[in-house]
Design a protein around this motif. Structure first.
Motif, mmCIF file in Angstrom:
data_model
loop_
_atom_site.group_PDB
_atom_site.id
_atom_site.type_symbol
_atom_site.label_atom_id
_atom_site.label_comp_id
_atom_site.label_asym_id
_atom_site.label_seq_id
_atom_site.Cartn_x
_atom_site.Cartn_y
_atom_site.Cartn_z
ATOM 1 N N GLN A 1 12.567 17.591 -2.205
ATOM 2 C CA GLN A 1 11.184 18.259 -2.540
ATOM 3 C C GLN A 1 11.347 19.471 -3.282
ATOM 4 O O GLN A 1 12.493 20.349 -3.005
ATOM 5 N N ALA B 1 7.277 23.669 0.555
ATOM 6 C CA ALA B 1 7.670 22.779 1.622
ATOM 7 C C ALA B 1 9.310 22.631 1.778
ATOM 8 O O ALA B 1 10.021 22.829 1.065
ATOM 9 N N ALA B 2 9.686 22.380 2.999
ATOM 10 C CA ALA B 2 11.022 22.214 3.395
ATOM 11 C C ALA B 2 11.690 20.652 2.776
ATOM 12 O O ALA B 2 10.704 19.808 2.444
ATOM 13 N N ASP B 3 12.990 20.649 2.441
ATOM 14 C CA ASP B 3 13.070 19.213 1.978
ATOM 15 C C ASP B 3 13.321 18.361 2.937
ATOM 16 O O ASP B 3 13.196 18.287 4.283
#
Lengths: 154, 154
Positions: B65, B70-72
């Motif tokens: 990402q 947004a988190a991975d």
């Protein structure tokens, strides 16, 4: 023997016909590579060098502009680059990836107002006609100081 | 006659070899069309429906990402969609154009927080591996109230 030769000839023609259908794919790929080179040369001359004369060599007979800060047409680009040369002389973009689909070329770039600037992420779509740039869309987002992942915006 | 047949056979093989080189172009075009359909189904399920279960059917074994909010990973998408469902339930994107280059699919979209919102212009790049979505970049820009041209940002 005569029959065998005829079969070979018919087979060769059938293969050639099948080949013709495939050729579109390959020719399209070459045109896309040329379009990528044209767009990068245009973008570099326009935005990095702010040189309208050099950039205009890659323009078609129109330039449909979707960036809300620039006026339509080649004259709009000329005015925009004159403004940029005066007010944003250190503005540079670094090309991160260049993609192509038919007459469209997509550029993902990192733009900085100056070398110390965190900068903005930019995606552009250019449309070409007969190998010349005729339309442009872009989206520009300042890179935030922090992010929820460590992958960067590029 | 024997010589003629041999020449025909050699010619047929040469044509077949040339054909093989062309086939890559055509097969690549079909894969690109499938990739476009996968990305639109994924994007629609994720962002419009905010349905992680439906969206995850199109995900590969990772989701790298680059959107800073947004988190991975798939878990990052799951958390992001849970947040969106709670706080941005009317957020919708309208797809304006979808392009593909190899394993990359590019989407140009108009996002609105609600039907009255002027909204934002969005460009996304998705990377696929074996037909599954594995990486995502985007750039988002609020559409300004006024523009120097009448072409809209799309």
């Amino acid at each position: 023997m005569r029959t065998t030769i005829k079969i070979s000839a018919v087979l060769a023609l059938a293969i050639l016909a099948a080949c013709g259908q495939q050729q579109n794919g390959s020719a399209a790929q070459s045109a896309e590579e040329r379009n990528k080179e044209t767009v990068i040369a245009f973008y570099d001359a326009a935005i990095n060098d702010k040189d309208f004369e050099a950039a205009s060599a890659y323009l078609g007979d129109k330039y449909i502009q979707h960036n809300p800060l620039a006026a339509d047409g080649p004259e709009g680009l000329k005015a925009f680059l004159a403004f940029a040369k005066e007010n944003l002389s250190s503005y540079k973009v670094e090309f991160k990836r260049v993609l192509a689909d038919g007459d469209f070329v997509i550029v993902h770039a990192h733009a900085k107002a100056n070398p110390e600037d965190r900068g903005s992420a930019v995606m552009d779509i250019f449309r070409l006609e007969d190998g010349k740039v005729v339309e442009h869309w872009d989206v520009i987002q300042p890179i935030p100081e922090t992010a929820m992942n460590e992958n960067t915006m590029f």
